[in-house]
Motif scaffolding. Structure first.
Motif, PDB file in Angstrom:
ATOM      1  N   PRO A  76       0.812  -1.224   0.000  1.00 59.26           N
ATOM      2  CA  PRO A  76       0.000   0.000   0.000  1.00 59.26           C
ATOM      3  C   PRO A  76       0.840   1.266   0.000  1.00 59.26           C
ATOM      4  CG  PRO A  76       0.000  -0.986   2.186  1.00 59.26           C
ATOM      5  CD  PRO A  76       0.705  -1.957   1.289  1.00 59.26           C
ATOM      6  N   ALA A  77       0.382   2.264  -0.752  1.00 58.63           N
ATOM      7  CA  ALA A  77       0.961   3.595  -0.671  1.00 58.63           C
ATOM      8  C   ALA A  77       0.416   4.293   0.569  1.00 58.63           C
ATOM      9  CB  ALA A  77       0.608   4.399  -1.917  1.00 58.63           C
ATOM     10  N   SER A  78       1.180   5.225   1.105  1.00 62.21           N
ATOM     11  CA  SER A  78       0.760   5.926   2.327  1.00 62.21           C
ATOM     12  C   SER A  78       1.285   7.355   2.292  1.00 62.21           C
ATOM     13  CB  SER A  78       1.301   5.213   3.566  1.00 62.21           C
ATOM     14  OG  SER A  78       2.691   5.499   3.715  1.00 62.21           O
ATOM     15  N   MET A  79       0.970   8.093   3.346  1.00 60.72           N
ATOM     16  CA  MET A  79       1.498   9.446   3.521  1.00 60.72           C
ATOM     17  C   MET A  79       3.018   9.462   3.396  1.00 60.72           C
ATOM     18  SD  MET A  79       1.226  11.689   7.039  1.00 60.72           S
ATOM     19  CE  MET A  79       2.082  10.431   8.022  1.00 60.72           C
ATOM     20  N   TRP A  80       3.683   8.455   3.959  1.00 60.98           N
ATOM     21  CA  TRP A  80       5.146   8.440   3.957  1.00 60.98           C
ATOM     22  C   TRP A  80       5.701   8.355   2.536  1.00 60.98           C
ATOM     23  CZ3 TRP A  80       6.232  10.131   8.434  1.00 60.98           C
ATOM     24  CH2 TRP A  80       5.588   9.680   9.577  1.00 60.98           C
ATOM     25  N   SER A  81       5.112   7.510   1.720  1.00 60.48           N
ATOM     26  CA  SER A  81       5.596   7.366   0.347  1.00 60.48           C
ATOM     27  C   SER A  81       5.124   8.512  -0.533  1.00 60.48           C
ATOM     28  CB  SER A  81       5.152   6.026  -0.233  1.00 60.48           C
ATOM     29  OG  SER A  81       3.786   5.769   0.012  1.00 60.48           O
ATOM     30  N   GLU A  82       3.895   8.976  -0.295  1.00 63.52           N
ATOM     31  CA  GLU A  82       3.312  10.019  -1.148  1.00 63.52           C
ATOM     32  C   GLU A  82       4.062  11.332  -1.034  1.00 63.52           C
ATOM     33  OE1 GLU A  82       0.258  13.372  -1.766  1.00 63.52           O
ATOM     34  OE2 GLU A  82       1.231  12.727   0.101  1.00 63.52           O
ATOM     35  N   MET A  83       4.386  11.775   0.177  1.00 64.51           N
ATOM     36  CA  MET A  83       5.072  13.044   0.308  1.00 64.51           C
ATOM     37  C   MET A  83       6.504  12.963  -0.201  1.00 64.51           C
ATOM     38  SD  MET A  83       4.550  16.173   0.916  1.00 64.51           S
ATOM     39  CE  MET A  83       3.013  16.255   1.835  1.00 64.51           C
ATOM     40  N   ALA A  84       7.149  11.816  -0.033  1.00 62.34           N
ATOM     41  CA  ALA A  84       8.487  11.635  -0.610  1.00 62.34           C
ATOM     42  C   ALA A  84       8.427  11.712  -2.136  1.00 62.34           C
ATOM     43  CB  ALA A  84       9.067  10.295  -0.154  1.00 62.34           C
ATOM     44  N   TYR A  85       7.398  11.101  -2.712  1.00 66.00           N
ATOM     45  CA  TYR A  85       7.153  11.154  -4.155  1.00 66.00           C
ATOM     46  C   TYR A  85       6.942  12.587  -4.606  1.00 66.00           C
ATOM     47  CZ  TYR A  85       4.197  10.416  -8.381  1.00 66.00           C
ATOM     48  OH  TYR A  85       3.638  10.450  -9.629  1.00 66.00           O
ATOM     49  N   ASN A  86       6.093  13.314  -3.883  1.00 64.76           N
ATOM     50  CA  ASN A  86       5.761  14.690  -4.262  1.00 64.76           C
ATOM     51  C   ASN A  86       6.993  15.582  -4.319  1.00 64.76           C
ATOM     52  OD1 ASN A  86       3.072  13.914  -4.187  1.00 64.76           O
ATOM     53  ND2 ASN A  86       2.652  14.882  -2.224  1.00 64.76           N
ATOM     54  N   GLN A  87       7.855  15.463  -3.306  1.00 65.07           N
ATOM     55  CA  GLN A  87       8.940  16.426  -3.235  1.00 65.07           C
ATOM     56  C   GLN A  87       9.975  16.225  -4.353  1.00 65.07           C
ATOM     57  OE1 GLN A  87      10.610  16.190   0.696  1.00 65.07           O
ATOM     58  NE2 GLN A  87      11.858  14.404   0.245  1.00 65.07           N
ATOM     59  N   VAL A  88      10.125  15.012  -4.848  1.00 63.48           N
ATOM     60  CA  VAL A  88      11.015  14.808  -5.998  1.00 63.48           C
ATOM     61  C   VAL A  88      10.441  15.507  -7.229  1.00 63.48           C
ATOM     62  CG1 VAL A  88      12.015  13.104  -7.562  1.00 63.48           C
ATOM     63  CG2 VAL A  88      11.976  12.666  -5.103  1.00 63.48           C
ATOM     64  N   HIS A  89       9.117  15.407  -7.414  1.00 65.27           N
ATOM     65  CA  HIS A  89       8.511  16.085  -8.562  1.00 65.27           C
ATOM     66  C   HIS A  89       8.577  17.600  -8.416  1.00 65.27           C
ATOM     67  CE1 HIS A  89       7.078  12.926 -11.210  1.00 65.27           C
ATOM     68  NE2 HIS A  89       6.723  12.217 -10.150  1.00 65.27           N
TER      69      HIS A  89
END
Length: 397
Positions: A296-309
């Protein structure tokens, strides 16, 4: 997937780089082992997915993102040492990394001394600003305030606080205590345990909760200790519908590790849960499942993903890894993230986020029960404890 990044499973400090000529070299510093391995692995996966997406789309200005990856093993001294190595030996000036406040504070002097740029994606206690850090996780006026107000309105006024014994839990509990007591609530107990707490100590805390019978438990435990705490809670027969555990950190990945059926009824305050019905979230989850399967994706993975973009958008403007230029550029860009349009506040380098409160289902996913009407500007120094601005009346999801 094109541009895939990975770490050697058995090496202490393997650094795997993409085979790109003159790529944009960046550092990735998340623990894959140790107390915080579960959440930081999610940071790592979100970071990896975003890097791979950027590179599959042609990189930035025709150059690939070229990651140097280390595992600091949840040890603040290792974060500091490896950040120094990245900056002094690996030709890195931009680092995506750290999860706990203790790890961030361990590397911050190194980052500032070398005029580098740290992208920090974890929620944290606030009360910090650095021109060399972009903070993309929530601060207390974007999660703790709303959680306190929701719990006081819906669950009662007697709060039991339990946390790990380091900066973030102690500061989060101080803020929670202030908000609860200012609004007529009572803290019946406040306890701290080591980050990797012994099961017998956790068992004693659960027994105390059962005896005291608070209206709600606010937990800032982390890692293995937090997961054991949730398991013991149900083993002792405490009903979450009567005395829920409220948290800022217990997300979808860890509910699966605990056992989803043990987590139903517990509460989280977070800007992202993966049941959000946004087109951008659907795109993210499709990419996530193609890359990581049913994890599952979560807050932890999502915000890390966002900041690279966000970084890639800023880099497309600067065409330079110069810290001052990147910081200026990131204030000018927005990213259509899985949780909504994301931007960084110019005044303090923190993210503008929409607060949400959700209740865990027996399958480990979360149903949103309250959502802010608009994104909330970050107030890392918590200049106001007022609740009125969060529109709790009539704002159920």
């Amino acid at each position: 997937m094109q541009g895939e990044i990975r770490m050697g499973e058995n090496s202490r400090e393997s650094a795997t780089r993409l085979p790109a000529d003159a790529g944009w070299r960046i550092g990735v510093l998340y623990s894959r082992t140790g107390v915080t391995a579960a959440t930081e692995s999610e940071h790592f996966f979100g970071t990896a997915l975003a890097i791979e997406e950027v590179n599959a789309a042609g990189g930035v200005d025709g150059r690939q993102l070229d990651p140097v990856v280390y595992d600091p093993k949840s040890d603040p001294d290792e974060y500091r040492r490896l950040a120094s190595r990245m900056l002094q030996e690996d030709d890195v000036t931009v680092i995506f990394g750290c999860s706990t406040s203790s790890s961030r504070k361990a590397v911050l002097p190194v980052i500032e001394r070398n005029n580098a740029l740290l992208w920090y994606c974890s929620i944290y206690e606030g009360f910090e600003y650095s021109p060399n850090v972009i903070y993309t996780g929530a601060v207390p006026n974007q999660n703790s305030m709303q959680l306190a107000a929701y719990l006081l309105r819906n669950h009662g006024r007697r709060f039991f606080l339990v946390g790990a014994d380091y900066i973030y839990p102690r500061e989060s509990n101080r803020i929670m205590r202030d908000m609860v007591e200012q609004h007529g609530g009572e803290i019946v107990e406040e306890l701290y345990l080591p980050s990797d707490a012994d099961p017998s100590a956790l068992d004693q805390v659960v027994r105390q909760i059962k005896a005291v019978k608070p209206d709600v438990v606010f937990s800032t435990l982390i890692g293995r200790g937090a997961r054991a705490f949730y398991q013991l809670y149900r083993e002792h027969g405490i009903d979450p519908s009567r005395i829920p555990i409220a948290s800022l950190t217990m997300t979808e990945g860890e509910t699966r590790m605990i056992g989803p059926e043990l987590c139903g009824g517990h509460i989280i305050s977070a800007s992202y849960v993966n049941t959000l019905n946004h087109a951008s979230n659907k795109r993210f989850l499709e990419s996530w499942r193609m890359r990581f399967g049913d994890q599952p994706a979560s807050m932890w993975s999502e915000m890390a993903y966002n900041q690279v973009h966000l970084f890639a958008l800023a880099l497309a403007r600067t065409r330079s890894l110069d810290t001052a230029k990147l910081v200026e550029a990131v204030h000018e860009v927005e990213f259509d993230s899985p949780e909504g349009m994301l931007k960084i506040d110019r005044e303090n380098n923190h993210a503008v986020l929409t607060p949400r409160i959700a209740i865990c289902r027996p399958d480990g996913l979360f149903d949103i029960v309250w959502e802010g009407r608009i994104p909330i500007k970050p107030d890392p120094y918590l200049t106001s404890y007022g609740f009125a601005e969060f529109w709790l009346d009539g704002d159920a999801a």
